[in-house]
Each structure stands twice: as structure tokens, then as C-alpha cells.
Design a protein around this motif. Structure first.
Motif, PDB file in Angstrom:
ATOM      1  N   TYR A 114       0.826  -1.217   0.000  1.00  0.00           N
ATOM      2  CA  TYR A 114       0.000   0.000   0.000  1.00  0.00           C
ATOM      3  C   TYR A 114       0.860   1.267   0.000  1.00  0.00           C
TER       4      TYR A 114
ATOM      5  N   HIS B 113      -7.770   2.568  -9.457  1.00  0.00           N
ATOM      6  CA  HIS B 113      -8.159   1.161  -9.364  1.00  0.00           C
ATOM      7  C   HIS B 113      -6.921   0.261  -9.357  1.00  0.00           C
TER       8      HIS B 113
ATOM      9  N   TRP C  46      -3.362   5.775   4.306  1.00  0.00           N
ATOM     10  CA  TRP C  46      -4.780   5.364   4.348  1.00  0.00           C
ATOM     11  C   TRP C  46      -5.458   5.480   2.977  1.00  0.00           C
TER      12      TRP C  46
ATOM     13  N   ASP D  48      -7.527   2.495   1.257  1.00  0.00           N
ATOM     14  CA  ASP D  48      -8.955   2.669   0.965  1.00  0.00           C
ATOM     15  C   ASP D  48      -9.267   2.315  -0.486  1.00  0.00           C
ATOM     16  N   ALA D  49      -8.458   2.862  -1.404  1.00  0.00           N
ATOM     17  CA  ALA D  49      -8.727   2.631  -2.830  1.00  0.00           C
ATOM     18  C   ALA D  49      -8.562   1.147  -3.172  1.00  0.00           C
TER      19      ALA D  49
ATOM     20  N   THR E 230      -8.704  -1.522  -1.167  1.00  0.00           N
ATOM     21  CA  THR E 230      -9.673  -2.422  -0.520  1.00  0.00           C
ATOM     22  C   THR E 230     -11.088  -2.178  -1.052  1.00  0.00           C
ATOM     23  N   ARG E 231     -11.377  -0.947  -1.531  1.00  0.00           N
ATOM     24  CA  ARG E 231     -12.660  -0.719  -2.227  1.00  0.00           C
ATOM     25  C   ARG E 231     -12.758  -1.630  -3.443  1.00  0.00           C
ATOM     26  N   ASP E 232     -11.608  -1.897  -4.045  1.00  0.00           N
ATOM     27  CA  ASP E 232     -11.541  -2.831  -5.177  1.00  0.00           C
ATOM     28  C   ASP E 232     -11.393  -4.282  -4.708  1.00  0.00           C
ATOM     29  N   GLY E 233     -11.488  -4.499  -3.399  1.00  0.00           N
ATOM     30  CA  GLY E 233     -11.418  -5.864  -2.858  1.00  0.00           C
ATOM     31  C   GLY E 233     -10.009  -6.393  -2.689  1.00  0.00           C
TER      32      GLY E 233
ATOM     33  N   TRP F 150      -7.325  -6.924  -0.477  1.00  0.00           N
ATOM     34  CA  TRP F 150      -6.821  -7.010   0.887  1.00  0.00           C
ATOM     35  C   TRP F 150      -5.486  -7.743   0.888  1.00  0.00           C
TER      36      TRP F 150
ATOM     37  N   GLY G 233     -11.591  -2.314   8.228  1.00  0.00           N
ATOM     38  CA  GLY G 233     -12.744  -3.093   7.786  1.00  0.00           C
ATOM     39  C   GLY G 233     -12.500  -4.575   7.561  1.00  0.00           C
TER      40      GLY G 233
END
Ligand SMILES: [Zn+2]
Length: 393
Positions: free
Chosen positions: A232, A245, A272, A276-277, A279-282, A284, A315
Motif C-alpha cells: 500500500y 483502481h 490510508w 482505501d482505494a 480495498t474498495r476494489d477488494g 486485501w 474493515g
């Protein structure tokens, strides 16, 4: 009631128990009444954990206190496999493996502190540690340096690294290469090629973020089992495209078995908005590691349970976050095979945590503050059946 001998024979563990050991209690230690969370075996229930001869013997409700030489009351606590931190730096005297043990870290990998020229001293640290330490050898002869160990690419000496690996094959579990432009200049791709040459069948751990080359060019050189750390990292050359993305090449690398690790650290490794970007795209992490150093102990990192707590805030479900520091982490290192779960017969490496509720402030690598509402705080650690009480609780 079974005799001890009959019990051991019935459970198939006789060969693992020294015959000379005499004890009136069946178990050396019972951890009683905790929420046993063992994602590798899909276990999440209140139970007692019985330990004998350095190994886990039983996980079941209501083990009699009379059967235990020692009892630890884990009611209202979480009992997990001992944590595995895939990226630490324990080569310097300001951070010892023993200090990390008291955080709950029973197994760890030093990520490139040393190279061929100074590996002997780090191997001695690993040998003397009360917990399990393995090493990713830095492809640069010097190991990590403040100046940037690969600015001269000839520091990545394949023959010298291979000799070091051969000499310390029980301790070296893979190869580390740091690729940021301030470390490797414009020859990051050549550095990866050399690290891959040295590693052979073992994994390469790549430190990415702010590289000269875009991430897809680096990923194209990797094999299944290689580990990308600092996933990240903020730009230049993060894991995101211009629209924010996750790059298709990153997903494709994961599909073919490349692993993606956090590597929290202090500078340039996690912010962060990038998390965020992604994990919004899944997207992890596969594993959560601290990249802890002596200075990180009091600045931005603190300890592995704190880094895991950040991902709870972000999350991630608790069982998934624990998997990232137990069974998923164990799968990256052949010396950790069979670790990271609490199955009967396994080494008794266990961590006990409080999951505190309240308002807790966490920072990223630019000191942006966020408030989470749960924090894992280490209560007790068991390593090979021996109990250590945390200093941080
Ligand atoms: Zn590191």
C-alpha cells in the motif's frame, strides 16, 4: 480413565514425548475458557487448550483443572496461534527477537537486514533467540544501508549471496531486495533478476514503492511464492492505476501465486488513501507484517498486534486479520510449515489477547490519524509450551 501412556499412544504422539519426563498432571498447562480463534482450521469457539511436552494435546471444552500443572485463565480473551511476522529487522541491538516474543510473535523473518558480508552476526541473533527467527538474505552484500545498498548494482553479488545461502541453509529462508529508487536507482529490474537467481526455489521478498520502474514490470519477473511487501505504498508507482483502481497486472500476479504483504514500517510504505482505494476494489493483503525496527517501536509501528488492529479499523474481519499473521504467513516460509494453527500435535506456540473496545488512534506513514474501536493487546504468549507474560498489557 486413560493412563498417560495409553493417552499418548491413542493420540499417536508417543514418539514426540521424552520417556524420562515424569509428571503427575496430564498437562503442563491448560489455557482455560478463551475464545479460540484458529482460522487455518476454521475454529472460532470457546474452549480450553491443553499443552504437554511443548505441544498442543487437546482443544475441547471443560478440561479438568486437576489434569493441569498450570492453568491460565483466558476468559474474555482471544486465543490464537502464535503470531508470525514475515518482515522485521532484528539485526541491530535496539530490537531483539525476545522483545517481539512478548508481543505474541513466536516466529518471524528478518527482511534483509544483512547481506553476504554481515550475515554471520544475524545468524547468531537467530540462533540465540527464544522464538523462531529465519532470515531473508539481502541480495546486496552489505544488507540494508541508509545510503541505499543497491545504488551500485555490483553490490548485488550473486556468487557471494549464493555462498552465504549455502553456508547458512538452515537459517536463510529466502532473498530480500529493496527496489525504491533511493535504494536501487534505475536498475531495480536487474536487482530483481539477480535476487531471483540467488533464491532459486526459495521466495524473493520485494520491497516496492517509489520505484524507478512501474510495478507491472517488476511483477513480470516474479515466480509463484514470491512476496511483494509494502503493497500500500503511495506513488510513484503504487498498485493503483491513474483512475485509482488496482492494476490488472497486480491481480494477475496474485492469481498466479505471488503474495502481497503489508510491511507497515515508518516511511513511504502505507497511507490510508491507498489502502482505501485498493480495498474498495477488494484488494486485501495476504499477510500483515510490521517491518518493525528499534525506532519503529515508539513511532508509527509499535508492534504487530497494533498493525493488525489497524486492519480491523480498515474493515477487515477479525478472523481474516488473524489469518494474515498465522496460517497465511506460515505458508510463505518452508521452515514454518505446520505452524500458524493450533491443531493437536503441533508445537504449542500460542498468543492470548484482549480485544479492547474504545477509541484508539492509529497513524499511517504520514501521521494521518484515524480512530478505530477495537485494539488487540497481548496478554500472554506460549512458545514451545513455555509461558511468557507480555510487558505491554
Ligand atoms: Zn524492511
Amino acid at each position: 480413565m486413560l493412563t498417560r501412556r495409553a493417552f499418548l499412544t491413542a493420540t499417536g504422539v508417543m514418539a514426540l514425548t521424552p520417556a524420562s519426563r515424569v509428571s503427575t498432571a496430564r498437562y503442563d498447562l491448560v489455557i482455560k475458557g478463551g475464545r479460540v480463534l484458529d482460522p487455518g482450521r476454521q475454529v472460532d469457539r470457546v474452549a480450553d487448550v491443553a499443552i504437554e511436552g511443548g505441544r498442543i494435546r487437546a482443544i475441547q471444552p471443560n478440561i479438568a483443572i486437576a489434569d493441569a500443572a498450570d492453568v491460565f485463565d483466558a476468559r474474555d480473551k482471544i486465543v490464537t496461534p502464535g503470531l508470525i511476522d514475515l518482515h522485521v529487522h532484528v539485526g541491530a541491538p535496539d530490537l531483539t527477537p525476545a522483545a517481539l516474543l512478548r508481543d505474541g510473535v513466536t516466529s518471524m523473518v528478518d527482511g534483509g537486514s544483512a547481506g553476504a558480508d554481515n550475515i554471520d552476526a544475524l545468524v547468531r541473533v537467530a540462533q540465540a533467540a527464544p522464538n523462531r527467527v529465519r532470515i531473508f538474505l539481502n541480495v546486496a552484500r552489505t544488507g540494508v544501508t541508509g545510503q541505499g545498498e543497491l545504488l551500485n548494482i555490483e553490490a548485488a553479488d550473486v556468487d557471494a549471496a549464493r555462498r552465504a545461502m549455502k553456508q547458512h541453509r538452515d537459517w536463510i529462508a529466502g532473498v530480500k531486495v529493496r527496489l525504491s529508487e533511493n535504494v536501487a536507482g534505475d536498475h531495480d529490474l536487474e536487482a530483481v533478476r539477480r535476487a531471483r537467481q540467488v533464491a532459486g526455489p526459495l521466495p524473493v521478498m520485494l520491497h516496492v514503492g517509489q520505484t524507478f520502474s512501474p510495478l507491472p514490470k517488476i511483477l513480470a519477473l516474479l515466480k509463484p511464492g514470491d512476496i511483494v511487501t509494502h503493497i500500500y505504498s503511495p506513488p510513484p508507482h503504487s498498485l493503483l492505476d491513474a483512475a485509482g483502481h488496482v492494476l490488472p497486472e497486480v491481480r494477475a500476479a496474485r492469481m498466479r501465486g505471488v503474495r502481497f504483504d503489508v510491511g507497515n514500517g515508518r516511511n513511504g510504505h502505507i497511507t490510508w488513501p491507498i489502502v482505501d482505494a485498493a480495498t474498495r476494489d477488494g484488494f486485501w493483503p495476504d499477510t500483515i507484517s510490521s517491518d518493525i525496527t528499534g525506532p519503529g517501536r515508539t513511532f508509527r509501528v509499535f508492534d504487530l498486534p497494533t498493525v493488525v488492529s489497524k486492519f480491523l479499523m480498515l474493515g477487515m474481519p477479525l478472523d481474516q486479520a488473524i489469518a494474515c499473521v498465522t496460517n497465511h504467513a506460515a505458508a510463505n516460509v518452508s521452515a514454518f510449515k505446520g505452524l500458524g494453527t493450533l491443531g493437536p500435535g503441533r508445537p504449542a506456540d500460542i498468543a492470548v489477547f484482549e480485544l479492547r473496545e474504545g477509541d484508539f488512534e492509529f497513524v499511517d506513514n504520514v501521521d494521518a490519524k484515524r480512530t478505530g474501536h477495537r485494539k488487540l493487546v497481548t496478554s500472554t504468549v506460549v512458545m514451545n509450551g513455555k509461558k511468557f507474560v507480555s510487558e505491554r498489557s
